[in-house]
Motif scaffolding. Sequence first.
Motif, short mmCIF file in Angstrom:
data_model
loop_
_atom_site.label_atom_id
_atom_site.label_comp_id
_atom_site.label_asym_id
_atom_site.label_seq_id
_atom_site.Cartn_x
_atom_site.Cartn_y
_atom_site.Cartn_z
N ALA A 160 13.51 14.95 -11.18
CA ALA A 160 13.05 16.33 -11.12
C ALA A 160 13.06 16.80 -9.68
CB ALA A 160 11.66 16.44 -11.70
N GLY A 161 13.79 17.89 -9.40
CA GLY A 161 13.85 18.40 -8.04
C GLY A 161 14.95 17.79 -7.21
N GLY A 162 15.51 16.67 -7.65
CA GLY A 162 16.66 16.09 -6.98
C GLY A 162 16.36 15.00 -5.96
N TYR A 163 15.09 14.72 -5.72
CA TYR A 163 14.74 13.70 -4.74
C TYR A 163 13.65 12.79 -5.29
CZ TYR A 163 17.19 16.75 -1.53
OH TYR A 163 18.14 17.52 -0.94
N VAL A 164 13.69 11.54 -4.87
CA VAL A 164 12.61 10.61 -5.21
C VAL A 164 11.93 10.24 -3.91
CG1 VAL A 164 12.03 8.38 -6.19
CG2 VAL A 164 13.96 9.66 -7.10
N HIS A 165 10.63 10.35 -3.87
CA HIS A 165 9.94 9.92 -2.66
C HIS A 165 8.55 9.43 -2.98
CE1 HIS A 165 7.56 13.80 -2.00
NE2 HIS A 165 8.20 13.95 -3.14
N GLN A 166 8.06 8.54 -2.13
CA GLN A 166 6.71 8.02 -2.31
C GLN A 166 5.73 8.95 -1.63
OE1 GLN A 166 7.36 4.09 -0.63
NE2 GLN A 166 7.28 3.21 -2.67
N GLY A 167 4.53 9.02 -2.18
CA GLY A 167 3.56 9.98 -1.68
C GLY A 167 2.58 9.41 -0.67
N TYR A 168 3.06 8.52 0.19
CA TYR A 168 2.13 7.92 1.15
C TYR A 168 1.83 8.82 2.33
CZ TYR A 168 2.56 3.46 -1.25
OH TYR A 168 2.52 2.48 -2.20
N PHE A 169 0.58 8.79 2.78
CA PHE A 169 0.19 9.38 4.06
C PHE A 169 0.09 8.22 5.04
CE2 PHE A 169 -2.40 13.07 1.97
CZ PHE A 169 -1.22 13.59 1.48
N VAL A 170 0.84 8.28 6.13
CA VAL A 170 0.87 7.16 7.06
C VAL A 170 0.14 7.54 8.34
CG1 VAL A 170 2.37 5.50 8.24
CG2 VAL A 170 3.11 6.53 6.09
N LEU A 171 -0.81 6.69 8.73
CA LEU A 171 -1.63 6.96 9.91
C LEU A 171 -1.03 6.26 11.13
CD1 LEU A 171 -4.21 8.08 11.23
CD2 LEU A 171 -5.43 6.06 10.39
N ILE A 172 -0.71 7.04 12.15
CA ILE A 172 -0.08 6.52 13.37
C ILE A 172 -1.03 6.70 14.55
CG2 ILE A 172 1.94 6.74 14.90
CD1 ILE A 172 2.74 5.88 12.09
N ASP A 173 -1.16 5.66 15.37
CA ASP A 173 -2.09 5.77 16.51
C ASP A 173 -1.38 6.27 17.77
OD1 ASP A 173 -0.74 3.64 17.62
OD2 ASP A 173 -2.35 2.18 17.31
N LYS A 174 -2.11 6.34 18.86
CA LYS A 174 -1.54 6.92 20.09
C LYS A 174 -0.46 6.05 20.72
CE LYS A 174 -5.54 9.76 21.00
NZ LYS A 174 -6.64 10.19 21.86
N GLN A 175 -0.38 4.78 20.28
CA GLN A 175 0.70 3.91 20.76
C GLN A 175 1.85 3.86 19.75
OE1 GLN A 175 -2.69 1.91 21.00
NE2 GLN A 175 -2.86 3.47 22.59
N GLN A 176 1.89 4.84 18.83
CA GLN A 176 2.95 4.95 17.81
C GLN A 176 3.01 3.75 16.86
OE1 GLN A 176 4.16 5.71 21.28
NE2 GLN A 176 3.18 7.64 20.73
N ARG A 177 1.85 3.13 16.63
CA ARG A 177 1.83 2.00 15.69
C ARG A 177 1.22 2.45 14.36
NH1 ARG A 177 -1.55 -1.88 19.63
NH2 ARG A 177 -2.96 -0.15 19.22
N ILE A 178 1.66 1.80 13.26
CA ILE A 178 1.12 2.15 11.93
C ILE A 178 -0.26 1.50 11.76
CG2 ILE A 178 1.46 2.00 9.43
CD1 ILE A 178 4.42 1.63 9.95
#
Lengths: 140, 214
Positions: free
Chosen positions: B167-185
């Motif tokens: 539906a809509g043409g794309y498949v994606h996961q709905g995660y919210f990813v938190l990144i810190d000030k050193q660009q780490r997950i």
Amino acid sequence: MKGKIIGGICLLVFFAMIYSCQSDSSIEYSRYYSAGAVVYQSHCQNCHGDKGQGLNGLIPPLTDTVLFKGYNNKLACQLKNGISGKISVGGRNFEGTMPALDLSPIEMAQVITYITNSFGNKQGIFTDDQVQNALKNCSK
Amino acid sequence: MRKLIGVLALVMLFAACKSNTTKVLPIYGNRSAETKTVNGQQITDTVYQTVPAFKFVNQYGDSVGSKNLKNDIYVADFFFTSCPSICPVMQRNMLNVYNAFKDTADVKIISFTIDPKHDTTAVLKKYADKLGVSGNSWWFLNGDKDKVYDLATKSYLVGVTQDSTAAGGYVHQGYFVLIDKQQRIRGSYDGTDPKQVDQLIADIKTLKAEPVSK
């Protein structure tokens, strides 16, 4: 012991009386409404929200009770064919598309009954037959 | 009785220790050990996975990217404006994050479109306006599709694919990813679950209180 048994029987009779007091039509309504809640959760809630609140200016709410008065036939057609273009709900303009939903007439009747008796709406049952009739007259 | 007092004392000791430790969020992603020579001494350090540099265009038409996020904690997600499935519920939940931190200078939200052909700057601006988002604390970014997909799957560890049958043409996961000030997950949350999003809001506060290393 004897008293307890008699008490239990009295309670049973009491509940049976209450149950039989519910008229056939209100049982039918409850059946539509509760089945409609399930249809709503799986087909509508993502966009329109658990309280029919919509999503700000993106997705219209389902709380416009004035709009929904006498709107059931149109709702059936919108479920069947989807909506595109501008639409005014609750004094606000929305544009975008609602996809056509692949629902059977009975599912449409259930979900319309659910929506038009939730979120502040109170319109009673909308039956399978009424949906079938409405679908015959959808303007394309 | 004496035994009871002993047990009680132990429990209290344990409780006292626990309350002294501040919560630290884990660091996710791949890691490697790096050995380098500092002042003639061999030092081994852990190198964590970081989000590489990127530069895209936001809803205001400004060219922005990782350089602008150097001193920020941010939440990343992937969406497209015409998405009929999980996006509305994700954005409804993300609005809670937005409302909690819109006046906090060093917390941002970055939503990458996975349909850059349709979601032009003008489309993204309109979408943001309708969602009720203003200012610069929530950016909707449009960028080269391959780069965005690469970032999603390799750096943010979120699955996205184009699929004409979906539906809509794309498949994606709905995660919210938190990144810190050193660009780490530092966290990954199901954006369709309000409870996990509440946890995200709490974790952002924890992360903000963390002393910045380096």
